[in-house]
Write a protein that holds these residues in place. Structure first.
Motif, PDB file in Angstrom:
ATOM      1  N   ALA A 101       0.874  -1.172   0.000  1.00  0.00           N
ATOM      2  CA  ALA A 101       0.000   0.000   0.000  1.00  0.00           C
ATOM      3  C   ALA A 101       0.911   1.223   0.000  1.00  0.00           C
ATOM      4  O   ALA A 101       1.761   1.370   0.883  1.00  0.00           O
ATOM      5  N   ALA A 102       0.776   2.068  -1.018  1.00  0.00           N
ATOM      6  CA  ALA A 102       1.678   3.210  -1.175  1.00  0.00           C
ATOM      7  C   ALA A 102       0.878   4.489  -1.425  1.00  0.00           C
ATOM      8  O   ALA A 102      -0.080   4.483  -2.202  1.00  0.00           O
ATOM      9  N   GLU A 103       1.295   5.540  -0.775  1.00  0.00           N
ATOM     10  CA  GLU A 103       0.692   6.856  -0.962  1.00  0.00           C
ATOM     11  C   GLU A 103       1.477   7.558  -2.068  1.00  0.00           C
ATOM     12  O   GLU A 103       2.556   8.099  -1.811  1.00  0.00           O
ATOM     13  N   LYS A 109       3.008   7.985  -9.068  1.00  0.00           N
ATOM     14  CA  LYS A 109       2.164   6.873  -9.519  1.00  0.00           C
ATOM     15  C   LYS A 109       2.563   6.457 -10.931  1.00  0.00           C
ATOM     16  O   LYS A 109       2.659   5.272 -11.227  1.00  0.00           O
ATOM     17  N   MET A 110       2.818   7.437 -11.780  1.00  0.00           N
ATOM     18  CA  MET A 110       3.221   7.131 -13.155  1.00  0.00           C
ATOM     19  C   MET A 110       4.578   6.421 -13.176  1.00  0.00           C
ATOM     20  O   MET A 110       4.782   5.477 -13.922  1.00  0.00           O
ATOM     21  N   ALA A 111       5.495   6.863 -12.328  1.00  0.00           N
ATOM     22  CA  ALA A 111       6.852   6.309 -12.325  1.00  0.00           C
ATOM     23  C   ALA A 111       6.946   4.988 -11.563  1.00  0.00           C
ATOM     24  O   ALA A 111       7.685   4.093 -11.956  1.00  0.00           O
ATOM     25  N   ALA A 112       6.190   4.844 -10.476  1.00  0.00           N
ATOM     26  CA  ALA A 112       6.399   3.720  -9.564  1.00  0.00           C
ATOM     27  C   ALA A 112       5.398   2.582  -9.702  1.00  0.00           C
ATOM     28  O   ALA A 112       5.676   1.469  -9.262  1.00  0.00           O
ATOM     29  N   SER A 113       4.251   2.793 -10.312  1.00  0.00           N
ATOM     30  CA  SER A 113       3.228   1.743 -10.376  1.00  0.00           C
ATOM     31  C   SER A 113       3.730   0.478 -11.063  1.00  0.00           C
ATOM     32  O   SER A 113       3.523  -0.629 -10.562  1.00  0.00           O
ATOM     33  N   GLY A 114       4.400   0.623 -12.201  1.00  0.00           N
ATOM     34  CA  GLY A 114       4.920  -0.546 -12.912  1.00  0.00           C
ATOM     35  C   GLY A 114       5.926  -1.328 -12.081  1.00  0.00           C
ATOM     36  O   GLY A 114       5.766  -2.546 -11.886  1.00  0.00           O
ATOM     37  N   PRO A 115       6.956  -0.667 -11.554  1.00  0.00           N
ATOM     38  CA  PRO A 115       7.928  -1.386 -10.724  1.00  0.00           C
ATOM     39  C   PRO A 115       7.325  -1.991  -9.453  1.00  0.00           C
ATOM     40  O   PRO A 115       7.707  -3.084  -9.048  1.00  0.00           O
ATOM     41  N   LEU A 116       6.380  -1.299  -8.805  1.00  0.00           N
ATOM     42  CA  LEU A 116       5.775  -1.856  -7.596  1.00  0.00           C
ATOM     43  C   LEU A 116       4.910  -3.068  -7.924  1.00  0.00           C
ATOM     44  O   LEU A 116       4.914  -4.057  -7.191  1.00  0.00           O
ATOM     45  N   ASN A 117       4.184  -3.011  -9.028  1.00  0.00           N
ATOM     46  CA  ASN A 117       3.397  -4.170  -9.448  1.00  0.00           C
ATOM     47  C   ASN A 117       4.320  -5.339  -9.794  1.00  0.00           C
ATOM     48  O   ASN A 117       4.060  -6.486  -9.413  1.00  0.00           O
ATOM     49  N   LYS A 118       5.409  -5.052 -10.485  1.00  0.00           N
ATOM     50  CA  LYS A 118       6.395  -6.083 -10.816  1.00  0.00           C
ATOM     51  C   LYS A 118       6.982  -6.691  -9.544  1.00  0.00           C
ATOM     52  O   LYS A 118       7.189  -7.904  -9.459  1.00  0.00           O
ATOM     53  N   LEU A 119       7.219  -5.852  -8.543  1.00  0.00           N
ATOM     54  CA  LEU A 119       7.778  -6.315  -7.281  1.00  0.00           C
ATOM     55  C   LEU A 119       6.839  -7.298  -6.585  1.00  0.00           C
ATOM     56  O   LEU A 119       7.275  -8.371  -6.161  1.00  0.00           O
ATOM     57  N   VAL A 120       5.558  -6.977  -6.453  1.00  0.00           N
ATOM     58  CA  VAL A 120       4.649  -7.894  -5.758  1.00  0.00           C
ATOM     59  C   VAL A 120       4.489  -9.199  -6.527  1.00  0.00           C
ATOM     60  O   VAL A 120       4.430 -10.275  -5.926  1.00  0.00           O
TER      61      VAL A 120
END
Length: 132
Positions: A101-103, A109-120
């Protein structure tokens, strides 16, 4: 709040999954490509996420054989919490759900959504491999 989740079933009892996840040294095996400069202890881990930031995390709360909450050990570029939820299905299988869960503001959101989804996705897939 942006939520990134992945869930898998592992052919191990909940106690084995919990014991593995409560040692942050084991989390190196779960990381996707692009994670560098890994340093860890039993309760903490620090690493670089390619093209995003350096993260330092620590275990915050543990409920034996049920859940592990991980929070930033140092101020990250955005507030976040990572949580593993463990559910024993039967004597030999366990469901593990990983949530970040990230604020995130619009730019993050544009920069981090892809890497965070890849991480999970990578962490849960690699958990199955690590405990096979």
């Amino acid at each position: 709040m942006s939520i990134f989740e992945s869930e898998v079933v592992i052919n191990q009892p909940a106690g084995v999954v919990y014991a593995f996840l409560t040692d942050m040294n084991n989390h190196r095996q779960l990381m996707p490509e692009g994670i560098t400069d890994w340093e860890s202890t039993t309760d903490t881990a620090s690493f670089n996420v390619q093209n995003i930031t350096r993260l330092s995390l620590k275990i915050d709360q543990k409920v034996p054989n049920k859940s592990i909450s991980v929070i930033p050990a140092e101020k990250p570029p955005f507030d976040m919490e990572l949580k593993w939820e463990i559910t024993q299905n039967d004597a030999n299988t366990t469901k593990a759900k990983f949530t970040i869960a990230a604020e995130l503001n619009m730019l993050m959101k544009m920069a981090a959504s892809g890497p965070l989804n890849k991480l999970v996705q990578a962490e849960t897939a690699n958990l199955v491999l690590a405990l096979s």
